[in-house]
Design an enzyme around this catalytic site. Structure first.
Site, PDB file in Angstrom:
ATOM      1  CB  CYS A   2      -0.943   0.104   1.184  1.00 44.08           C
ATOM      2  SG  CYS A   2      -2.229  -1.129   1.201  1.00 44.08           S
ATOM      3  NE  ARG A  27       4.863   1.619   0.362  1.00 44.09           N
ATOM      4  CZ  ARG A  27       5.748   1.209   1.255  1.00 44.09           C
ATOM      5  NH1 ARG A  27       7.022   1.315   1.001  1.00 44.09           N
ATOM      6  NH2 ARG A  27       5.365   0.724   2.402  1.00 44.09           N
ATOM      7  CD1 TRP A  78      -0.016  -6.105  -2.912  1.00 41.81           C
ATOM      8  CD2 TRP A  78      -0.567  -6.694  -0.827  1.00 41.81           C
ATOM      9  NE1 TRP A  78       0.329  -7.422  -2.752  1.00 41.81           N
ATOM     10  CE2 TRP A  78       0.003  -7.812  -1.484  1.00 41.81           C
ATOM     11  CE3 TRP A  78      -0.992  -6.845   0.490  1.00 41.81           C
ATOM     12  CZ2 TRP A  78       0.169  -9.053  -0.862  1.00 41.81           C
ATOM     13  CZ3 TRP A  78      -0.824  -8.082   1.107  1.00 41.81           C
ATOM     14  CH2 TRP A  78      -0.249  -9.171   0.439  1.00 41.81           C
ATOM     15  CG  ASN A 104       0.933   0.473   4.505  1.00 44.29           C
ATOM     16  OD1 ASN A 104       0.597  -0.696   4.415  1.00 44.29           O
ATOM     17  ND2 ASN A 104       2.190   0.878   4.424  1.00 44.29           N
ATOM     18  N   GLY A 105      -1.591  -1.045   6.518  1.00 44.71           N
ATOM     19  CA  GLY A 105      -1.427  -1.879   7.711  1.00 44.71           C
ATOM     20  C   GLY A 105      -2.647  -2.747   7.923  1.00 44.71           C
ATOM     21  CD  GLU A 488      17.263 -13.487  -5.754  1.00 42.13           C
ATOM     22  OE1 GLU A 488      16.703 -13.988  -4.779  1.00 42.13           O
ATOM     23  OE2 GLU A 488      16.928 -12.393  -6.239  1.00 42.13           O
ATOM     24  CE  LYS A 492      14.233 -12.010  -8.087  1.00 41.82           C
ATOM     25  NZ  LYS A 492      14.437 -11.312  -6.950  1.00 41.82           N
ATOM     26  CD  GLU A 495      10.266 -11.890  -6.666  1.00 44.19           C
ATOM     27  OE1 GLU A 495      11.397 -11.969  -7.197  1.00 44.19           O
ATOM     28  OE2 GLU A 495      10.010 -11.087  -5.768  1.00 44.19           O
ATOM     29  CG  HIS A 511      18.600 -37.008  -1.266  1.00 45.49           C
ATOM     30  ND1 HIS A 511      18.982 -38.292  -0.926  1.00 45.49           N
ATOM     31  CD2 HIS A 511      19.748 -36.277  -1.285  1.00 45.49           C
ATOM     32  CE1 HIS A 511      20.286 -38.332  -0.735  1.00 45.49           C
ATOM     33  NE2 HIS A 511      20.780 -37.121  -0.957  1.00 45.49           N
ATOM     34  CE  LYS A 610      11.839  -3.170  -4.393  1.00 42.68           C
ATOM     35  NZ  LYS A 610      12.576  -4.321  -4.947  1.00 42.68           N
TER      36      LYS A 610
HETATM   37  C1  G6P Z   1       8.987  -8.618  -1.027  1.00 42.61           C
HETATM   38  C2  G6P Z   1       9.523  -8.459  -2.420  1.00 42.61           C
HETATM   39  C3  G6P Z   1      10.817  -9.251  -2.565  1.00 42.61           C
HETATM   40  C4  G6P Z   1      11.819  -8.821  -1.495  1.00 42.61           C
HETATM   41  C5  G6P Z   1      11.226  -9.006  -0.101  1.00 42.61           C
HETATM   42  C6  G6P Z   1      12.119  -8.445   1.002  1.00 42.61           C
HETATM   43  O1  G6P Z   1       8.532  -9.908  -0.830  1.00 42.61           O
HETATM   44  O2  G6P Z   1       8.575  -8.908  -3.369  1.00 42.61           O
HETATM   45  O3  G6P Z   1      11.378  -8.988  -3.845  1.00 42.61           O
HETATM   46  O4  G6P Z   1      12.973  -9.583  -1.620  1.00 42.61           O
HETATM   47  O5  G6P Z   1       9.987  -8.303  -0.031  1.00 42.61           O
HETATM   48  O6  G6P Z   1      12.200  -7.055   0.864  1.00 42.61           O
HETATM   49  P1  G6P Z   1      13.231  -6.174   1.698  1.00 42.61           P
HETATM   50  O7  G6P Z   1      12.839  -4.762   1.452  1.00 42.61           O
HETATM   51  O8  G6P Z   1      13.062  -6.570   3.143  1.00 42.61           O
HETATM   52  O9  G6P Z   1      14.590  -6.511   1.206  1.00 42.61           O
END
Ligand code: G6P
Length: 615
Positions: A2, A27, A78, A104-105, A488, A492, A495, A511, A610
């Site tokens: 948000c 956000r 969001w 937001n919250g 990672e 990606k 996501e 395994h 984000k």
């Molecule tokens: C969200 C984003 C991720 C990010 C994570 C941690 O889930 O979608 O891409 O890695 O938050 O974010 P931060 O700001 O704590 O690094």
């Protein structure tokens, strides 16, 4: 999670708010809404489902938004409570439509509060938890004829949960009341104007002077200035901070989207995360943020690293760096999991939290748990003045400018670079030889150039992505330093292209996961020529024996994989500890091109945000 933006000043609020919320849209982007007020107490509002441009279109069509509206708020949502509908979009208002707010919250006790308010005759228009706040303020004002800030204070004392709030009452023109509890809120101090936002991005074009609110604080913004209080009315004086990045950095430039821009910014991100910190002559790293703590750092017997998402993967890499170079144990965990278990600390523990935004709720909750036990806390974050920066004992800033694309890219290489520098720092304290440090640092300094070399060949990765664009599943496999990279790479792809992908330590393949392999299930091996290369090579053969397609990332000049792997991607040769910095780049590009080829919105993947400021 948000985005909130508010303005109070001499200029027309509408264009400033529209521009601002566009800069905050990463956000949250399922719906948006705005309410603006004139000095005479006239309010105009609009809401729209979908991205901010839909709200913008509505506003442009309505001439009333052109008036002298000098104060207001805007929100991009969001969804947490209540579906994605116009009614559930913010701002929310009370029965009389005097009080307007964006939140937001999460309000945890909203259902009891709502039942109570309904029994008192309040009519709710949305399914959100937020709306109770507007009605509670209305109730408090009605009962005791309070001014807005007093009614807000009474209300905040009755709610449980997290909030970043911006509120106005049309009967009290020229005033915004804001409050924060576990959801970020920052004030921007302009000339004769004030801004408030969930983070600095929309404020940056207007002013570099920021004041961060802390949990349990509220502020009253008026034309003449602002005052911060705690909920017991005690006034708080806080000096402003100056942000260190420009508005231009938060723009796309010539790139089609922020994600690609940020992938291509990695050479400079690496440079900025190391600037002034590598002392090649003395074969050591100098981390200003840890200065003065040398004795305490030398006492560390165990380091606990937590983070969420990509930050957690960087932490996993940090564990290997520190254990390898400094020789003391490190445990890593996903912040949310660490937080919910009974954390067992021992003498000599230190707690390192990693978060690009410095506001991720799970990560902050874990940090606060450690602080309660009086453990030394360290942080790595990109956002100056963020909650993480303020609440840790010491830390290191990333200095990579804003990261807007929801999928973290440059923050991974930057956090990993800082972790390596920390590992060398801890190592030198504990007897790491000059020669060993020098061997790493000499090439480490050249990583920006090597990363650039990989980026220059991004078209090759695009061609590979094209070939696999219809695959529905992927395994990403890596050993030792490249195991976190495999995690990672999978994250990606999930996501931004919504392809099912799993990251695995290659040794785990046999395994269980190998049972899934068939001709339609590709495996992406991250296997540079390092100390575990031969083991990886055997695993490639095992996959090929089962007709599984193989993409392999390896070191330039390695011919072994030709004829065995279906596709081979090359990265320059470096000491093995540095391969993750290079290997992650083609994986980011692969995910990026896969998403573009599938027609996805790369910067704003569905269902994500984000900065996740709710648990
Ligand atoms: C969200 C984003 C991720 C990010 C994570 C941690 O889930 O979608 O891409 O890695 O938050 O974010 P931060 O700001 O704590 O690094």
């Amino acid at each position: 999670m948000c985005g909130i933006f508010g303005y109070l000043g001499k200029r027309k609020a509408v264009p400033i708010l529209v521009e601002g919320i566009k800069n905050l849209e990463y956000r949250g982007y399922d719906s948006a809404g705005m309410a603006v007020a004139s000095d005479k107490g006239r309010v105009i509002s609009a809401k729209a489902v979908g991205p901010v441009v839909y709200l913008e279109k509505k506003i442009k069509k309505n001439r009333l938004f052109n008036g002298d509206l000098m104060a207001g708020l805007v929100h991009s949502r969001w969804a947490t409570h209540g579906g994605v509908t116009e009614k559930n979009a913010h701002p929310h208002t009370d029965c009389s439509k005097n009080i307007w707010l964006a939140h937001n919250g999460i309000i945890e006790n909203y259902s009891e509060l709502k039942s109570d308010l309904i029994s008192k005759g309040h009519k709710f228009k949305s399914q959100t938890d937020t709306e109770v706040i507007a009605h509670l303020i209305e109730e408090a004002k009605k009962k005791n004829s309070l001014v807005l800030e007093e009614a807000v204070r009474v209300t905040l004392k009755s709610i449980k949960g997290t909030y970043g709030l911006v509120i106005f009452d049309k009967r009290e023109p020229g005033k915004l009341v804001i409050a924060r509890n576990f959801s970020p809120l920052v004030l921007g101090l302009g000339k004769d104007e004030l801004f408030v936002a969930s983070d600095a991005t929309p404020i940056a074009p207007h002013t570099k002077r920021l004041v961060y609110l802390k949990d349990g604080e509220m502020a009253v913004l008026k034309k003449g200035g602002y005052k911060i209080f705690n909920l017991d009315k005690k006034e708080i004086n806080r000096r402003h901070l100056d942000i260190d990045w420009s508005y231009e950095q938060a723009q796309k430039g010539n790139f089609p989207d922020f994600t690609l821009k940020e992938i291509f910014e990695q050479p400079i991100a690496l440079e900025n995360s190391c600037r002034g910190r590598i002392d090649l002559k003395n074969k050591k790293t100098v981390l200003g943020g840890l200065a003065g703590l040398e004795n305490e750092l030398l006492k560390i017997r165990r380091l606990i690293i937590v983070g969420s998402g990509t930050a957690h993967h960087a932490g996993m890499l940090g564990k290997i760096f520190v254990e390898e170079l400094a020789g003391f144990p490190v445990v890593t965990d996903i912040a949310s999991e660490w937080h919910y278990r009974r954390p067992v600390f021992q003498k000599g523990d230190a707690f390192l939290v990693i978060s690009q935004s410095g506001e991720t709720a799970d990560t902050l909750a874990a940090l606060r748990g450690a602080k309660k036990k009086k453990i030394l806390t360290l942080g790595i974050t990109n956002v100056i003045g963020s909650t993480l920066a303020r609440e840790t004992n010491a830390g290191v800033y990333q200095h990579i400018g804003p990261e807007i694309g929801v999928a973290a890219t440059k923050s991974f290489v930057s956090q990993s670079a800082i972790l390596l520098q920390m590992a060398i720092f801890f190592g030198k304290q504990r007897g790491l030889s000059d020669a060993a440090a020098y061997k790493i640092l000499r090439t480490f300094r050249n990583l920006p150039k090597l990363v650039q070399k990989i980026l220059d060949k991004s078209e090759d990765i695009k061609a590979v992505a094209e070939k696999y664009k219809d695959s529905r599943d992927f395994l990403f496999l890596g050993r030792k330093y490249n195991c976190p990279v495999a995690y990672e790479g999978a994250l990606k792809l999930k996501e931004i292209s919504y392809v099912h992908a799993e990251g695995l330590p290659t040794g785990e393949l046999k395994h269980g996961p190998i049972a899934m392999i068939d001709k339609d299930f590709p495996s992406f091996f991250i296997m540079p020529k390092d100390s575990v290369y031969d083991k990886n090579f055997s695993n490639v053969q095992e996959i090929k024996a089962r007709r599984g397609p193989v993409l392999a990332l390896t070191t330039e000049g390695n011919e072994d994989l030709k004829g065995l792997a279906d596709d081979v991607i090359y990265v320059p040769e470096v000491p093995e500890i540095l391969y993750p910095f290079l290997a992650v780049i083609p994986l980011q590009l692969f995910a990026y091109f896969s998403a573009v080829l599938r027609g996805q919105n790369v910067d704003k993947p569905r269902n994500l945000a984000k900065s996740v400021t709710v648990e």
